[in-house]
Scaffold this active site. Structure first.
Site, mmCIF file in Angstrom:
data_model
loop_
_atom_site.group_PDB
_atom_site.id
_atom_site.type_symbol
_atom_site.label_atom_id
_atom_site.label_comp_id
_atom_site.label_asym_id
_atom_site.label_seq_id
_atom_site.Cartn_x
_atom_site.Cartn_y
_atom_site.Cartn_z
ATOM 1 N N HIS A 57 12.939 23.433 2.282
ATOM 2 C CA HIS A 57 13.219 22.262 3.118
ATOM 3 C C HIS A 57 13.793 22.705 4.474
ATOM 4 O O HIS A 57 13.379 22.217 5.529
ATOM 5 C CB HIS A 57 14.283 21.361 2.467
ATOM 6 C CG HIS A 57 13.852 20.653 1.217
ATOM 7 N ND1 HIS A 57 14.593 20.682 0.061
ATOM 8 C CD2 HIS A 57 12.783 19.864 0.955
ATOM 9 C CE1 HIS A 57 14.004 19.942 -0.866
ATOM 10 N NE2 HIS A 57 12.889 19.442 -0.352
ATOM 11 N N LYS B 166 19.596 7.446 -11.381
ATOM 12 C CA LYS B 166 20.000 8.026 -12.681
ATOM 13 C C LYS B 166 19.268 9.344 -12.960
ATOM 14 O O LYS B 166 19.763 10.193 -13.675
ATOM 15 C CB LYS B 166 19.717 7.025 -13.809
ATOM 16 C CG LYS B 166 20.716 5.879 -13.836
ATOM 17 C CD LYS B 166 21.074 5.485 -15.276
ATOM 18 C CE LYS B 166 22.230 4.514 -15.341
ATOM 19 N NZ LYS B 166 21.863 3.150 -14.913
ATOM 20 N N ARG C 212 2.787 22.572 0.919
ATOM 21 C CA ARG C 212 2.872 23.855 0.211
ATOM 22 C C ARG C 212 1.501 24.361 -0.191
ATOM 23 O O ARG C 212 1.221 25.544 -0.156
ATOM 24 C CB ARG C 212 3.739 23.712 -1.048
ATOM 25 C CG ARG C 212 5.201 23.561 -0.743
ATOM 26 C CD ARG C 212 5.968 23.117 -1.939
ATOM 27 N NE ARG C 212 5.540 21.797 -2.356
ATOM 28 C CZ ARG C 212 6.216 21.017 -3.180
ATOM 29 N NH1 ARG C 212 7.340 21.439 -3.691
ATOM 30 N NH2 ARG C 212 5.778 19.823 -3.502
ATOM 31 N N SER D 250 12.544 21.412 -5.516
ATOM 32 C CA SER D 250 13.895 21.159 -6.054
ATOM 33 C C SER D 250 13.863 21.060 -7.572
ATOM 34 O O SER D 250 14.758 21.552 -8.261
ATOM 35 C CB SER D 250 14.460 19.856 -5.486
ATOM 36 O OG SER D 250 14.577 19.933 -4.099
#
Ligand code: PNS
Length: 167
Positions: free
Chosen positions: A17, A43, A92, A129
């Site tokens: 990032h 959540k 990517r 991530s």
């Protein structure tokens, strides 16, 4: 003034990032890193929106023309409100392209905003991530994949999660 947004979940921010933000900051006068704070997905996140923004504030402080903000709702509304003309996305691999193209076309049909794709640097082409979290959860070394301040928070959070599960 040329303004761009780098949007994402950043749960957490990775070196991939940061590479895209750094390169966008060379191309535009102002760059806003916009963190999606969608409550329905909160959540599923490892870090709260405030924590994700705090980590980004820290790692982006070296760039003079980069700020961090949260956004909820449509990205195009955020762009309109802030006078942002371009959305910057890192690509990517070809597998990213189909979905990113669809989003780019949808966004430009909603408002006059261009999407600019920046090819990810080869050393980060596998980086996401979600993978960082998975590898770190099982004890893998992710120290070369995230900024050192993020590595510390990630280690702490995963330890907290482990002790909650053990209770
Ligand atoms: O890091 P991510 O999860 O790939 O980021 C996705 C994000 C936040 C950039 C994307 O979901 C988004 O733009 N959300 C805002 C809602 C929106 O505008 N949806 C319409 C997209 S065409």
């Amino acid at each position: 003034m040329r303004r761009a947004v780098c949007p994402g979940s950043f749960d957490p921010v990775t070196n991939g990032h940061l590479d895209i933000v750094a390169r966008a900051s060379q191309l535009f006068d102002e760059v806003v890193v916009a963190v999606g704070v969608n409550k329905s997905k909160s959540k599923a996140r490892l870090f709260t929106a405030e924590e994700r923004m705090g980590m980004l504030d820290e790692v982006c402080s070296a760039f003079g023309n980069v700020t961090v903000a949260g956004f909820d709702g449509l990205l195009t509304t955020f762009c309109q409100e802030r006078g942002i003309q371009a959305i910057v996305k890192g690509l990517r691999a070809v597998s990213d392209f189909d979905y990113e193209l669809q989003m780019a076309q949808m966004n430009s049909s909603l408002t006059a905003v261009e999407t600019v794709f920046i090819p990810t640097s080869p050393e980060y082409s596998f980086l996401a991530s979600s993978l960082v979290k998975e590898v770190a959860t099982f004890g893998g070394d992710v120290s070369s994949l995230v900024p050192s301040s993020v590595l510390g928070r990630l280690t702490e959070r995963l330890e907290e999660r482990r002790s909650e599960e053990d209770r």
